[in-house]
Design an enzyme around this catalytic site. Structure first.
Site, PDB file in Angstrom:
ATOM      1  N   LYS A 293      -1.140   9.168   8.365  1.00 48.13           N
ATOM      2  CA  LYS A 293      -2.534   8.760   8.164  1.00 48.13           C
ATOM      3  C   LYS A 293      -3.014   7.739   9.187  1.00 48.13           C
ATOM      4  CE  LYS A 293      -2.984   9.711   3.231  1.00 48.13           C
ATOM      5  NZ  LYS A 293      -3.303   9.211   1.909  1.00 48.13           N
ATOM      6  N   ASP A 329      -9.969   9.341   0.903  1.00 47.64           N
ATOM      7  CA  ASP A 329      -9.243   8.595  -0.138  1.00 47.64           C
ATOM      8  C   ASP A 329     -10.167   7.520  -0.708  1.00 47.64           C
ATOM      9  OD1 ASP A 329      -6.859   9.945  -0.147  1.00 47.64           O
ATOM     10  OD2 ASP A 329      -5.882   8.638   1.322  1.00 47.64           O
TER      11      ASP A 329
HETATM   12  P1  NAP Z   1       2.845   4.055   2.065  1.00 51.48           P
HETATM   13  O1  NAP Z   1       1.821   3.777   3.104  1.00 51.48           O
HETATM   14  O2  NAP Z   1       4.199   4.499   2.478  1.00 51.48           O
HETATM   15  O3  NAP Z   1       2.990   2.696   1.186  1.00 51.48           O
HETATM   16  C1  NAP Z   1       3.957   2.603   0.185  1.00 51.48           C
HETATM   17  C2  NAP Z   1       3.752   1.320  -0.587  1.00 51.48           C
HETATM   18  O4  NAP Z   1       4.649   1.341  -1.701  1.00 51.48           O
HETATM   19  C3  NAP Z   1       4.054   0.053   0.202  1.00 51.48           C
HETATM   20  O5  NAP Z   1       3.168  -0.970  -0.190  1.00 51.48           O
HETATM   21  C4  NAP Z   1       5.479  -0.280  -0.230  1.00 51.48           C
HETATM   22  O6  NAP Z   1       5.808  -1.642  -0.147  1.00 51.48           O
HETATM   23  C5  NAP Z   1       5.413   0.105  -1.686  1.00 51.48           C
HETATM   24  N1  NAP Z   1       6.718   0.381  -2.271  1.00 51.48           N
HETATM   25  C6  NAP Z   1       7.549   1.399  -1.980  1.00 51.48           C
HETATM   26  N2  NAP Z   1       8.649   1.315  -2.763  1.00 51.48           N
HETATM   27  C7  NAP Z   1       8.498   0.244  -3.555  1.00 51.48           C
HETATM   28  C8  NAP Z   1       9.289  -0.359  -4.580  1.00 51.48           C
HETATM   29  N3  NAP Z   1      10.458   0.157  -4.924  1.00 51.48           N
HETATM   30  N4  NAP Z   1       8.797  -1.445  -5.207  1.00 51.48           N
HETATM   31  C9  NAP Z   1       7.606  -1.965  -4.869  1.00 51.48           C
HETATM   32  N5  NAP Z   1       6.821  -1.463  -3.900  1.00 51.48           N
HETATM   33  C10 NAP Z   1       7.262  -0.362  -3.252  1.00 51.48           C
HETATM   34  O7  NAP Z   1       2.329   5.146   1.030  1.00 51.48           O
HETATM   35  P2  NAP Z   1       0.807   5.442   0.592  1.00 51.48           P
HETATM   36  O8  NAP Z   1       0.190   6.444   1.488  1.00 51.48           O
HETATM   37  O9  NAP Z   1       0.113   4.165   0.396  1.00 51.48           O
HETATM   38  O10 NAP Z   1       1.058   6.198  -0.824  1.00 51.48           O
HETATM   39  C11 NAP Z   1       1.545   5.465  -1.919  1.00 51.48           C
HETATM   40  C12 NAP Z   1       1.487   6.333  -3.181  1.00 51.48           C
HETATM   41  O11 NAP Z   1       0.155   6.731  -3.447  1.00 51.48           O
HETATM   42  C13 NAP Z   1       2.286   7.611  -3.094  1.00 51.48           C
HETATM   43  O12 NAP Z   1       2.923   7.799  -4.321  1.00 51.48           O
HETATM   44  C14 NAP Z   1       1.232   8.678  -2.870  1.00 51.48           C
HETATM   45  O13 NAP Z   1       1.633   9.948  -3.388  1.00 51.48           O
HETATM   46  C15 NAP Z   1       0.098   8.136  -3.686  1.00 51.48           C
HETATM   47  N6  NAP Z   1      -1.219   8.640  -3.231  1.00 51.48           N
HETATM   48  C16 NAP Z   1      -1.989   9.283  -4.147  1.00 51.48           C
HETATM   49  C17 NAP Z   1      -3.225   9.753  -3.771  1.00 51.48           C
HETATM   50  C18 NAP Z   1      -4.070  10.487  -4.759  1.00 51.48           C
HETATM   51  O14 NAP Z   1      -4.996  11.190  -4.342  1.00 51.48           O
HETATM   52  N7  NAP Z   1      -3.819  10.345  -6.038  1.00 51.48           N
HETATM   53  C19 NAP Z   1      -3.687   9.553  -2.456  1.00 51.48           C
HETATM   54  C20 NAP Z   1      -2.884   8.867  -1.554  1.00 51.48           C
HETATM   55  C21 NAP Z   1      -1.638   8.403  -1.961  1.00 51.48           C
HETATM   56  P3  NAP Z   1       6.408  -2.258   1.228  1.00 51.48           P
HETATM   57  O15 NAP Z   1       5.208  -2.529   2.097  1.00 51.48           O
HETATM   58  O16 NAP Z   1       7.082  -3.490   0.787  1.00 51.48           O
HETATM   59  O17 NAP Z   1       7.324  -1.250   1.790  1.00 51.48           O
END
Ligand code: NAP
Length: 503
Positions: A293, A329
């Site tokens: 992204k 988003d």
């Molecule tokens: P990303 O950029 O990889 O960010 C992941 C985030 O999760 C970071 O803040 C990370 O913290 C945190 N994290 C990961 N493991 C963790 C743990 N064990 N404990 C606490 N924090 C943790 O991913 P993203 O694009 O933001 O997506 C995140 C989630 O949103 C995914 O599950 C995705 O499927 C979902 N999502 C849903 C939609 C929808 O339409 N519903 C749209 C987009 C995303 P650190 O910075 O410390 O690593």
């Protein structure tokens, strides 16, 4: 043609599988190498009982199959079946058996089988694929088949180059070109783009080859049989990507509107290369997911509102001026909240956002733009601080201290970390916080539908917004951007029922 590979151990069971899938396959491939040895004696009656055109394949272990016999034994089996109604025999490049075979012009099962001359590589791509393709296509009565395993975006496009080379040399001659595994999946759902006359699939749990999906999926979800040379192609780039629900949403919309368009999951490790060459696949628009992204922004020729500020792009559309990026988003996230604000007549004033990744950026930007005061809590404090600086909100570490600091913001709790997402369903990133029941809890994870955090919130009596709502809303907006028509949301069954109907 959709070809159903039959991988049961008994002929009778294979007939059952073929019967159950009859509407979704044009022909079958009997993988005789999967059969119990004693079944081989009755092979010759199979085509008559099947009642569909059938390929006979006895794949050796070295080519990814299960046949352990000698070439002489294999040749004897094929000879015995030469007049039993199999339409095609699959012979590997180096396999010869003296047989009465059909020439291209002859038709009808009584004429004997036609040879599919195949080459398989289940671990990678051969460096001399062009030379192999030339050997395979030497005999013009035979159908050349190449099934290899791409392992990157570059290798997927190398297959497309091979398809172009074969297309210009063999013209309209039938040929089969397949990429196995997840990287090769586009070859299975866009066979025409790869010059292939057949896409193989498997119905049962024992897949004939990596990347096979059930015939219903090829037929109903990707509508492989309805595709034309002019089918408009859309899709999603990400890594991983095969778990994505977006193909179900977009393809159901295309089908409902009767559009000659398909939406494909493209596993991608090089988004810039993918965008450079996407036009060759007929790709007009893409959803962009983790981890591309942010990276994709540098390859854009233009961008819509929010992309630069959020620092993430989840949609790209190809136009005359190149690729334009959008971030749906943001609007997709806001839509379910706005519905609540409208129905209750009360807007939240403050919010806690858990996480500081791409989704958190979109959520925090959306909330700040709507005038809410926001605090971002993240495991890595530096990322929360950077987000807060860019977007204009507060930041703290996601720990007991940070949660205490955020207590006055919890009227709206937005969970955007990947903690709790399949397969780490045991995780709850807000575990130290006890819900009172007054919070609105917005969980953006959609697989599973109910995370551990959501179950706690439900139990306390909180109002919950589920991740699938955002997923659907941003997909509807993408759909409209892609094809210029509204998503037929009223006419379709709910998203979970779409899933059940198709798979
Ligand atoms: P990303 O950029 O990889 O960010 C992941 C985030 O999760 C970071 O803040 C990370 O913290 C945190 N994290 C990961 N493991 C963790 C743990 N064990 N404990 C606490 N924090 C943790 O991913 P993203 O694009 O933001 O997506 C995140 C989630 O949103 C995914 O599950 C995705 O499927 C979902 N999502 C849903 C939609 C929808 O339409 N519903 C749209 C987009 C995303 P650190 O910075 O410390 O690593």
């Amino acid at each position: 043609m959709i070809c159903l590979s039959l991988t049961e151990r008994r002929l009778e069971d294979n007939l059952e599988v073929a019967k159950a899938q009859a509407d979704h396959a044009d022909c079958c491939e009997l993988r005789a190498d999967f059969l119990e040895p004693e079944e081989l004696a009755s092979l010759d009656r199979f085509p008559r009982l099947l009642g569909k055109p059938c390929i006979l394949t006895l794949r050796r272990r070295c080519d990814g199959g299960l046949f352990d016999g000698t070439d002489a034994e294999r040749a004897a089996i094929f000879r015995r079946c030469a007049r039993s109604g199999f339409r095609w025999f699959d012979f590997e490049l180096d396999f010869r058996a003296e047989l009465p075979v059909r020439t291209g012009a002859e038709t009808g099962p009584e004429k004997g089988p036609r040879i599919i001359r195949s080459h398989h590589n289940t671990t990678g791509m051969d460096s001399d694929l062009t030379a192999i393709a030339r050997y395979l296509s030497e005999n013009e009565n035979e159908i050349p088949k190449i099934a290899v395993t791409p392992r990157s975006t570059a290798e997927l496009f190398a297959l497309l180059d091979l398809a172009a080379e074969l297309g210009s040399r063999l013209k309209t001659r039938e040929k089969i070109l397949l990429g196995m595994g997840e990287w090769g999946f586009p070859t299975r759902v866009l066979p025409l783009r790869f010059g292939s006359s057949v896409s193989y699939c498997t119905a049962g749990p024992v897949r004939a080859a990596p990347g096979h999906v059930p015939p219903k999926e090829l037929d109903l979800l990707y509508r492989v049989r309805a595709q034309s040379g002019g089918t408009r192609v859309y899709g999603i780039i990400g890594n991983p990507v095969m778990h994505s629900r977006s193909p179900f949403i977009h393809n159901a919309g295309f089908a409902e509107l009767g559009l000659d368009a398909v939406y494909v999951p493209f596993l991608t490790d090089d988004p810039a290369l993918f965008l450079d060459r996407a036009e060759e696949l007929g790709v007009e628009g893409l959803s962009v997911t983790v981890p591309h992204k942010r990276a994709v922004i540098s390859r854009l020729d233009g961008s819509g509102p929010g992309v630069e500020k959020v620092g993430a792009c989840n949609t790209v559309v190809r136009g005359d001026g190149g690729w334009t990026g959008y971030n749906y988003d943001v609007a997709g996230f806001l839509e379910p909240l706005k519905r609540i604000w409208e129905s209750t007549g009360r807007k939240h004033r403050k919010a806690v956002v858990l996480g500081a990744g791409g989704a958190a950026r979109a959520a925090a930007y959306a909330l700040v733009t709507e005038g809410l005061e926001v605090i971002v809590l993240n495991r890595t404090l530096e990322k929360a601080r950077a987000l807060a600086r860019d977007i204009g909100c507060r930041a703290a570490r996601l720990d007991d201290e940070g949660i205490d600091e955020a207590r006055s913001y919890t009227e709206l709790v937005v969970q955007t970390t990947s903690a709790g997402m399949h397969p780490r369903e045991e995780l709850d990133p807000f575990a130290p916080y006890d819900f009172t029941g007054d919070e609105t809890v917005y969980e953006i994870i959609y697989a599973p539908r109910e995370t551990r955090l959501v179950r706690r919130a439900e139990k306390a009596g909180c109002r919950v917004i589920y991740g699938e709502e955002m997923l659907l809303e941003q997909a509807y907006l993408q759909f409209e951007k892609f094809i210029g028509r509204s998503y037929p949301r009223e006419d379709l069954p709910k998203y979970d029922r779409i899933l059940q109907r198709l798979v």
